[in-house]
Design an enzyme around this catalytic site. Structure first.
Site, PDB file in Angstrom:
ATOM      1  N   GLY A   1       0.856  -1.178   0.000  1.00 40.79           N
ATOM      2  CA  GLY A   1       0.000   0.000   0.000  1.00 40.79           C
ATOM      3  C   GLY A   1       0.891   1.226   0.000  1.00 40.79           C
ATOM      4  O   GLY A   1       1.873   1.281  -0.732  1.00 40.79           O
TER       5      GLY A   1
ATOM      6  N   SER B   1       5.771  -5.236  -1.326  1.00 43.92           N
ATOM      7  CA  SER B   1       5.784  -3.823  -1.683  1.00 43.92           C
ATOM      8  C   SER B   1       6.154  -2.972  -0.470  1.00 43.92           C
ATOM      9  O   SER B   1       7.284  -3.050   0.009  1.00 43.92           O
ATOM     10  CB  SER B   1       4.436  -3.431  -2.295  1.00 43.92           C
ATOM     11  OG  SER B   1       4.504  -2.169  -2.895  1.00 43.92           O
ATOM     12  N   ALA B   2       5.247  -2.184   0.072  1.00 37.91           N
ATOM     13  CA  ALA B   2       5.556  -1.372   1.254  1.00 37.91           C
ATOM     14  C   ALA B   2       6.040  -2.235   2.412  1.00 37.91           C
ATOM     15  O   ALA B   2       6.904  -1.824   3.197  1.00 37.91           O
ATOM     16  CB  ALA B   2       4.330  -0.571   1.672  1.00 37.91           C
TER      17      ALA B   2
ATOM     18  N   HIS C   1       8.599  -3.108  -7.406  1.00 33.75           N
ATOM     19  CA  HIS C   1       7.927  -2.750  -8.673  1.00 33.75           C
ATOM     20  C   HIS C   1       8.925  -2.132  -9.657  1.00 33.75           C
ATOM     21  O   HIS C   1       8.531  -1.288 -10.481  1.00 33.75           O
ATOM     22  CB  HIS C   1       6.793  -1.743  -8.443  1.00 33.75           C
ATOM     23  CG  HIS C   1       5.755  -2.150  -7.454  1.00 33.75           C
ATOM     24  ND1 HIS C   1       4.641  -2.892  -7.772  1.00 33.75           N
ATOM     25  CD2 HIS C   1       5.656  -1.903  -6.118  1.00 33.75           C
ATOM     26  CE1 HIS C   1       3.908  -3.077  -6.694  1.00 33.75           C
ATOM     27  NE2 HIS C   1       4.511  -2.497  -5.673  1.00 33.75           N
TER      28      HIS C   1
ATOM     29  N   GLU D   1       8.644  -6.807 -10.656  1.00 30.32           N
ATOM     30  CA  GLU D   1       7.399  -7.480 -10.315  1.00 30.32           C
ATOM     31  C   GLU D   1       7.462  -8.958 -10.697  1.00 30.32           C
ATOM     32  O   GLU D   1       8.049  -9.331 -11.714  1.00 30.32           O
ATOM     33  CB  GLU D   1       6.223  -6.783 -11.007  1.00 30.32           C
ATOM     34  CG  GLU D   1       5.979  -5.393 -10.458  1.00 30.32           C
ATOM     35  CD  GLU D   1       4.656  -4.802 -10.903  1.00 30.32           C
ATOM     36  OE1 GLU D   1       4.112  -5.251 -11.933  1.00 30.32           O
ATOM     37  OE2 GLU D   1       4.168  -3.886 -10.219  1.00 30.32           O
TER      38      GLU D   1
END
Length: 235
Positions: free
Chosen positions: A89, A121-122, A158, A193
């Site tokens: 997020g 991700s985060a 990413h 990714e």
């Protein structure tokens, strides 16, 4: 430590968390695990909705999550966790809430003691020394850039080689070049990714069919594949 650091949750056209689910299953092992899930990176949807999405996928592989916001005592939840999962997020929002809850250091200490950790991700960004290689807009003051420092290098999840067609701004590589210019002693791993980094038994490896691009000031950026030696990033 035992870390599974995933670039992204979802590949285009696939269900949420589908591509990494079997690596998550392998990471946790055969015995069912109920992990404490940190949904703090969610901004435009509720923590409960986030947990529902993650639980649906984890249940498919014989494991489960429980959102930290459902515990009366969040610090105790981390202290007693059999595993910790931190979702993606907005990294700035995630760091702010971890700092507000005084959980950044609590999670770090718990993971350093051997508790398995999964982030995407985060959730991968906050295992780094700082959040400064996130791609996210700084929508909130994180109350400090320092993160868990579970790994001594930075991740850029990413990672893209080129900008979308018609976009005239800096490429991701140009942005990372700015970071390493100011932080010359720090490696940055451009994690594409569909890939993830696994740290287990003091060995760091790449999982996935794409290469990882490694940056450091004064050195030519290199591409490393699954099966290559990544342990120099831990030094």
């Amino acid at each position: 430590m035992k870390l599974l650091l995933i670039s992204n949750s979802t590949m285009p056209g696939e269900p949420y968390l589908d591509y990494p689910k079997y690596e998550i299953q392998k990471f946790f092992g055969e015995k069912p695990v109920t992990a404490v899930f940190i949904p703090y990176a969610a901004v435009t949807f509720s923590f409960d909705a986030y947990c529902k999405k993650v639980e649906e996928r984890f249940a498919e592989i014989g494991h489960h999550i429980r959102g930290i916001h459902t515990f009366d005592n969040h610090a105790e939840a981390i202290k007693n966790a059999e595993a910790i999962v931190v979702g993606g997020g907005n990294t700035w929002q995630l760091a702010r809430m971890l700092n507000d809850e005084k959980l950044m250091e609590a999670i770090a200490q718990k993971v350093k003691s051997g508790t398995p950790y999964i982030g995407w991700s985060a959730g991968s960004n906050v295992t780094c020394p700082t959040l400064r290689t996130t791609n996210d807009m700084p929508v909130i003051d994180p109350k400090g850039f320092d993160c868990m420092n579970l790994i001594p290098f930075q991740i850029n999840p990413h990672y893209l080689d080129e900008n979308p067609e018609g976009h005239g701004g800096e490429t991701r590589e140009q942005r990372i070049s700015e970071f390493i210019e100011i932080n010359p002693s720090v490696y940055v791993a451009g994690l594409r990714e569909g890939t993830m980094l696994l740290l287990e038994n003091n060995q760091l490896e790449l999982i996935g069919d794409k290469t990882c691009r490694i940056f450091k000031k004064g050195e030519q950026a290199i591409e490393l594949s699954e099966g290559d030696d990544f342990n120099f990033l831990l030094e």
